[in-house]
Motif scaffolding. Sequence first.
Motif, mmCIF file in Angstrom:
data_model
loop_
_atom_site.group_PDB
_atom_site.id
_atom_site.type_symbol
_atom_site.label_atom_id
_atom_site.label_comp_id
_atom_site.label_asym_id
_atom_site.label_seq_id
_atom_site.Cartn_x
_atom_site.Cartn_y
_atom_site.Cartn_z
ATOM 1 N N GLY A 107 -70.352 -34.517 30.085
ATOM 2 C CA GLY A 107 -68.942 -34.877 29.945
ATOM 3 C C GLY A 107 -68.414 -35.528 31.213
ATOM 4 O O GLY A 107 -67.652 -36.504 31.162
ATOM 5 N N ALA A 108 -68.856 -35.008 32.350
ATOM 6 C CA ALA A 108 -68.421 -35.577 33.633
ATOM 7 C C ALA A 108 -69.030 -36.956 33.857
ATOM 8 O O ALA A 108 -68.376 -37.851 34.403
ATOM 9 C CB ALA A 108 -68.803 -34.629 34.768
ATOM 10 N N ILE A 109 -70.277 -37.147 33.426
ATOM 11 C CA ILE A 109 -70.921 -38.463 33.553
ATOM 12 C C ILE A 109 -70.182 -39.484 32.693
ATOM 13 O O ILE A 109 -69.839 -40.578 33.147
ATOM 14 C CB ILE A 109 -72.413 -38.377 33.148
ATOM 15 C CG1 ILE A 109 -73.185 -37.535 34.173
ATOM 16 C CG2 ILE A 109 -73.025 -39.765 33.009
ATOM 17 C CD1 ILE A 109 -74.575 -37.111 33.703
ATOM 18 N N LEU A 110 -69.906 -39.112 31.443
ATOM 19 C CA LEU A 110 -69.151 -40.003 30.561
ATOM 20 C C LEU A 110 -67.760 -40.268 31.128
ATOM 21 O O LEU A 110 -67.190 -41.336 30.919
ATOM 22 C CB LEU A 110 -69.026 -39.378 29.164
ATOM 23 C CG LEU A 110 -70.294 -39.425 28.306
ATOM 24 C CD1 LEU A 110 -70.208 -38.429 27.156
ATOM 25 C CD2 LEU A 110 -70.531 -40.841 27.768
ATOM 26 N N GLY A 111 -67.225 -39.285 31.837
ATOM 27 C CA GLY A 111 -65.892 -39.415 32.420
ATOM 28 C C GLY A 111 -65.876 -40.105 33.766
ATOM 29 O O GLY A 111 -64.834 -40.161 34.420
ATOM 30 N N ARG A 112 -67.019 -40.648 34.180
ATOM 31 C CA ARG A 112 -67.098 -41.375 35.461
ATOM 32 C C ARG A 112 -66.603 -40.514 36.617
ATOM 33 O O ARG A 112 -65.840 -40.973 37.474
ATOM 34 C CB ARG A 112 -66.275 -42.662 35.404
ATOM 35 C CG ARG A 112 -66.967 -43.861 34.777
ATOM 36 C CD ARG A 112 -67.126 -43.750 33.298
ATOM 37 N NE ARG A 112 -67.699 -44.981 32.715
ATOM 38 C CZ ARG A 112 -68.239 -45.048 31.509
ATOM 39 N NH1 ARG A 112 -68.314 -43.959 30.745
ATOM 40 N NH2 ARG A 112 -68.725 -46.181 31.055
ATOM 41 N N ALA A 113 -67.003 -39.247 36.626
ATOM 42 C CA ALA A 113 -66.602 -38.345 37.712
ATOM 43 C C ALA A 113 -67.182 -38.829 39.037
ATOM 44 O O ALA A 113 -68.316 -39.319 39.081
ATOM 45 C CB ALA A 113 -67.094 -36.939 37.397
ATOM 46 N N ASP A 114 -66.424 -38.666 40.130
ATOM 47 C CA ASP A 114 -66.988 -39.008 41.435
ATOM 48 C C ASP A 114 -67.956 -37.898 41.858
ATOM 49 O O ASP A 114 -67.980 -36.828 41.238
ATOM 50 C CB ASP A 114 -65.876 -39.231 42.469
ATOM 51 C CG ASP A 114 -65.049 -37.984 42.723
ATOM 52 O OD1 ASP A 114 -65.624 -36.867 42.800
ATOM 53 O OD2 ASP A 114 -63.824 -38.101 42.829
ATOM 54 N N PRO A 115 -68.764 -38.133 42.904
ATOM 55 C CA PRO A 115 -69.808 -37.153 43.258
ATOM 56 C C PRO A 115 -69.297 -35.734 43.480
ATOM 57 O O PRO A 115 -69.939 -34.762 43.062
ATOM 58 C CB PRO A 115 -70.418 -37.737 44.532
ATOM 59 C CG PRO A 115 -70.212 -39.216 44.401
ATOM 60 C CD PRO A 115 -68.892 -39.375 43.709
ATOM 61 N N ALA A 116 -68.152 -35.589 44.134
ATOM 62 C CA ALA A 116 -67.627 -34.242 44.401
ATOM 63 C C ALA A 116 -67.253 -33.549 43.086
ATOM 64 O O ALA A 116 -67.570 -32.368 42.872
ATOM 65 C CB ALA A 116 -66.416 -34.322 45.323
ATOM 66 N N ALA A 117 -66.600 -34.278 42.201
ATOM 67 C CA ALA A 117 -66.202 -33.702 40.915
ATOM 68 C C ALA A 117 -67.441 -33.362 40.082
ATOM 69 O O ALA A 117 -67.508 -32.319 39.428
ATOM 70 C CB ALA A 117 -65.293 -34.679 40.158
ATOM 71 N N LEU A 118 -68.432 -34.255 40.134
ATOM 72 C CA LEU A 118 -69.663 -34.016 39.383
ATOM 73 C C LEU A 118 -70.354 -32.745 39.875
ATOM 74 O O LEU A 118 -70.835 -31.931 39.075
ATOM 75 C CB LEU A 118 -70.596 -35.225 39.518
ATOM 76 C CG LEU A 118 -71.855 -35.235 38.654
ATOM 77 C CD1 LEU A 118 -71.522 -35.167 37.173
ATOM 78 C CD2 LEU A 118 -72.693 -36.490 38.928
ATOM 79 N N ALA A 119 -70.378 -32.562 41.192
ATOM 80 C CA ALA A 119 -71.001 -31.363 41.765
ATOM 81 C C ALA A 119 -70.252 -30.107 41.321
ATOM 82 O O ALA A 119 -70.862 -29.088 40.986
ATOM 83 C CB ALA A 119 -71.038 -31.458 43.286
#
Lengths: 305, 305
Positions: free
Chosen positions: A203-215
């Motif tokens: 969901g975060a990948i599809l949402g174009r999360a930045d690295p900190a958010a993805l972590a």
Amino acid sequence: MPDFATRPFATRLVETADAVEHLLDRLLSPDPGEGEIARPARLLAAMRHAALGGGKRLRPSLLVETAALFGRAGDGVLRAAAAVECLHCYSLVHDDLPAMDDDDLRRGRPTVHKAFDEATAILAGDALQTLAFDVLADPLTDGDPAIRATLVLGLARASGIGGMAGGQMLDLDAERDPPDEAGIRRLQAMKTGALIRFSCEAGAILGRADPAALAAIRRYGEIIGLAFQLADDLLDATATTEAMGKATAKDAARGKGTLVALHGISATQKALGELIAEAEAVLKPFGDRSATLIEAARFVAARQK
Amino acid sequence: MPDFATRPFATRLVETADAVEHLLDRLLSPDPGEGEIARPARLLAAMRHAALGGGKRLRPSLLVETAALFGRAGDGVLRAAAAVECLHCYSLVHDDLPAMDDDDLRRGRPTVHKAFDEATAILAGDALQTLAFDVLADPLTDGDPAIRATLVLGLARASGIGGMAGGQMLDLDAERDPPDEAGIRRLQAMKTGALIRFSCEAGAILGRADPAALAAIRRYGEIIGLAFQLADDLLDATATTEAMGKATAKDAARGKGTLVALHGISATQKALGELIAEAEAVLKPFGDRSATLIEAARFVAARQK
């Protein structure tokens, strides 16, 4: 009509489950896409038996809610959610086989090898795994091929020898040679944790999360995976077959170690509480928008079936 | 040292087989990548048993030669070739299972469920399928994510219900209800044809073939798939278990229809000749550069094991 985002997680879970069911029904349609060869009827029926008409659709829901955290929703997100569910259903079909856990009942219905036969069940699982990658790699899921390739790679890592399949191997090994606590944690992280974590991550990948958010979302996914497993072990120790729609108390009967068996019920419940607190801490940077994901963590920890 | 492109196909086949063997050995290393969980030893051993130490590596070779037609070679191409082989090996492991074709011997060695056990064989097949998608989706295979996503989608279509798994289902159905000629052709196109076609197609995708060239290579791949199956049926009708390293004359024993059974040996040999002529015609636009692929077609049609 209330705004979707303000409805409680349990309501949204049912809505996502309906949407995923509908989409899986279309993906598993007897009428193949243009230019495709007609699908063998018996295999399709077995895949439909495995994938339709049951399940909370927790993993798809985690994917949908994580994507929503980043403002992403719609058909592409649902397709990714359905892909994760296909992979989950494949693992259930194979885990239930006579050579594996030998279960006759799943979601209150006969398992695929019972409703059809063993060969068909093996193939249905195989083809559901393939379908998961097919759906993720399709341009309909996301217009950006880099996103699709990242999703495929993530799902493969969650699914293969370092993930779900590896965890099932360790689970089979555990019957011969009971693991210690570190071994139990490794087994569970691979067998159930990896796909739950990936569902959040996707969901975060599809949402174009930045690295900190993805972590942060990755850690959230790990927490959900741990909470899911603890709740599962609690249920296995306490619930009845009738309430669960599948065989229970099997882990204890087989002498498989669980964290509940090692630490007892009340320590496990305390650990669940700590996991929820950690989920809240991890999601703090997202502010109020993360309310649904915190609710999801509570839901997973408290689930009764 | 002669230029690679001028060496005969049979020599290049062996060279590709060596390179693929070496790469599969690395992909199936006990030492996982950085940040990965250690791989369960028994599952890894079963995957290695299935994927290493045998096989002509025809599919990888077709991929490598097709990529070479478009001037493409190197590690990325080899990785894609290894991915196709992983998928092929997964299908062999599952097809050999007791619930399927129940074979004890493969490439002159015990099948995976004989060397290990049924549960491990199911998981080894599962994880080899996953590994194929893992390898294709990895940036190491191609720097362009659009190419990787296209490869994943193509492999999924060749592998799932509309491809290999679907074909295996039809093959099982055929034991109960022998198909007519159209049914046999459909079964074979799915069970063996789809992956052979994709192996050729993947080389063209990696080689950035234009649509006309891609269409030509697709048809070439279909022709190779047909020739492979006819040669296989001829061998099944005539060769011994000892020469093949696996059980033979099984199709006839099971009453499964083959085109050889329908049309006889000499008509089948004539059909093989016509397929080679068509391969030459299809590859004409590529001129002298296609000599190796034409040789490959002859090799497939004439193979003795």
